[in-house]
Enzyme design. Structure first.
Site, PDB file in Angstrom:
ATOM      1  N   GLY A  71       2.641   2.575  10.601  1.00 44.64           N
ATOM      2  CA  GLY A  71       3.572   3.672  10.386  1.00 44.64           C
ATOM      3  C   GLY A  71       4.293   4.121  11.644  1.00 44.64           C
ATOM      4  N   GLU A 112      -5.096  -4.702  10.850  1.00 48.39           N
ATOM      5  CA  GLU A 112      -4.099  -3.647  10.989  1.00 48.39           C
ATOM      6  C   GLU A 112      -4.362  -2.857  12.268  1.00 48.39           C
ATOM      7  OE1 GLU A 112      -2.233  -2.679   6.915  1.00 48.39           O
ATOM      8  OE2 GLU A 112      -3.893  -1.310   7.245  1.00 48.39           O
ATOM      9  N   GLU A 151      -6.668   4.895   7.779  1.00 51.82           N
ATOM     10  CA  GLU A 151      -6.462   6.315   7.440  1.00 51.82           C
ATOM     11  C   GLU A 151      -7.706   6.893   6.769  1.00 51.82           C
ATOM     12  OE1 GLU A 151      -2.759   5.774   5.373  1.00 51.82           O
ATOM     13  OE2 GLU A 151      -1.805   5.277   7.273  1.00 51.82           O
ATOM     14  N   ASN A 203       0.872  -1.173   0.000  1.00 50.64           N
ATOM     15  CA  ASN A 203       0.000   0.000   0.000  1.00 50.64           C
ATOM     16  C   ASN A 203       0.914   1.230   0.000  1.00 50.64           C
ATOM     17  OD1 ASN A 203      -1.805   2.047   0.450  1.00 50.64           O
ATOM     18  ND2 ASN A 203      -2.194   1.518   2.602  1.00 50.64           N
ATOM     19  N   LYS A 240       0.098   4.270  -0.369  1.00 51.82           N
ATOM     20  CA  LYS A 240      -0.551   5.489   0.152  1.00 51.82           C
ATOM     21  C   LYS A 240      -0.313   6.656  -0.809  1.00 51.82           C
ATOM     22  CE  LYS A 240       0.317   3.622   4.695  1.00 51.82           C
ATOM     23  NZ  LYS A 240       0.223   3.816   6.124  1.00 51.82           N
ATOM     24  N   SER A 279       3.718  -1.804  10.329  1.00 48.95           N
ATOM     25  CA  SER A 279       5.175  -1.806  10.491  1.00 48.95           C
ATOM     26  C   SER A 279       5.824  -3.156  10.147  1.00 48.95           C
ATOM     27  CB  SER A 279       5.556  -1.338  11.894  1.00 48.95           C
ATOM     28  OG  SER A 279       5.101  -0.004  12.099  1.00 48.95           O
ATOM     29  N   HIS A 324      -9.354   1.232   4.948  1.00 47.55           N
ATOM     30  CA  HIS A 324      -8.075   1.468   5.638  1.00 47.55           C
ATOM     31  C   HIS A 324      -8.293   2.464   6.785  1.00 47.55           C
ATOM     32  CE1 HIS A 324      -3.955   2.718   6.373  1.00 47.55           C
ATOM     33  NE2 HIS A 324      -3.582   1.607   5.775  1.00 47.55           N
TER      34      HIS A 324
HETATM   35  C1  PEP Z   1      -0.654   0.336   6.030  1.00 44.68           C
HETATM   36  O1  PEP Z   1      -0.848   1.524   5.941  1.00 44.68           O
HETATM   37  O2  PEP Z   1      -1.465  -0.458   5.527  1.00 44.68           O
HETATM   38  C2  PEP Z   1       0.522  -0.110   6.767  1.00 44.68           C
HETATM   39  C3  PEP Z   1       0.507  -1.308   7.250  1.00 44.68           C
HETATM   40  O3  PEP Z   1       1.533   0.809   6.926  1.00 44.68           O
HETATM   41  P1  PEP Z   1       2.991   0.545   7.587  1.00 44.68           P
HETATM   42  O4  PEP Z   1       3.501  -0.762   7.012  1.00 44.68           O
HETATM   43  O5  PEP Z   1       3.813   1.720   7.163  1.00 44.68           O
HETATM   44  O6  PEP Z   1       2.793   0.447   9.049  1.00 44.68           O
END
Ligand code: PEP
Length: 249
Positions: A170, A164, A97, A9, A11, A208, A95
């Protein structure tokens, strides 16, 4: 169970040119990773170039969002037909976000999933709890609410789920493999109880994920892949994650 899925992803990152540079070097690094499904979800503006460059490869293309109406006066939105026209096979829906910054509720997520599936787009549904909810021992309650709201009147064919935890996205803080597996087990249990075809649903972990932790996460029985943000932006790092996942199959 289908092959594990490792999904990127991106983003709001990468111009058309940067997308081209990534794909040219990434493809040669993962040519032999046939045991893993690989998906890249770039921003809308890069879908067309990515589609052209991925043609003839096994790497799948996804979008990061879709609207729930098919067409019309919805300025700024993108329809399932538009995603299909650039050869997207998948779309990420719900997601955290989007839930946090764009006020997406489970009801909106549910409408998006229904329209995506009606158009034969595969869906990665994202769910997960905040730090406060985890600390208040509400993780399962939150997951249950998101599952039942987002999947209301939806069959599971063509749908995978990404767990998630918001506190791990992040932040550099990964859920431990045990924490991930416990949440995945809960999600699998909910699916078994409430939906047909629960065993065919891949449950990905996101938050992460890095080349360093992918193997221990994938070693857990209920972790069927990963949704990767930050560490998917560099070809060598994302290729290492794909290979790390392959090493655990
Ligand atoms: C995501 O936004 O789906 C995600 C898992 O981000 P990150 O790997 O940067 O934590």
């Amino acid at each position: 169970m289908p092959k594990p899925l490792i999904a990127a992803n991106w983003k709001m990152n990468k111009t058309i040119e940067e997308t081209g540079d990534f794909i040219s070097s990434f493809f040669s690094m993962v040519k032999d990773a046939a045991d893993v499904d690989i998906l890249i979800a770039p921003p809308f503006t890069s879908l067309s170039v990515a589609s052209r460059l991925l043609k003839g490869t096994d790497i799948e293309l996804g979008a990061q969002n879709v609207f729930y109406e098919e067409k019309g006066a919805f300025t700024g939105e993108v329809s399932p037909a538009m995603l299909l026209s650039v050869n997207c096979s998948h779309v990420i829906i719900g997601h955290s976000e989007r839930r946090q910054y764009f006020s997406e509720t489970d009801e909106i997520v549910n409408k998006k999933i229904k329209t995506a599936r009606k158009n034969n787009l595969n869906v990665i549904l994202c769910i997960g709890e905040s730090l406060k909810e985890r600390e208040d021992n509400k993780t399962f309650e939150v997951l249950e609410k998101q599952l039942s709201g987002s999947l209301k009147d939806v069959q599971m064919e063509g749908i995978d789920i990404a767990y998630e935890p918001i506190w791990a996205i992040g932040t550099g803080k990964t859920a431990t493999p045990g924490q991930a597996n416990e949440a995945h087990k809960f999600i699998r249990g909910w699916l078994r109880k409430n939906r047909e075809g629960a065993e065919g649903v891949r449950i990905l972990y996101g938050g992460s994920v890095t080349p360093e932790n992918i193997e221990s996460l994938m070693a857990e029985p209920e972790v069927n892949g990963a949704l990767v943000g930050g560490a998917s932006l560099k070809p060598d790092s994302f290729a290492k994650i794909v290979k790390g996942a392959k090493g655990r199959i």
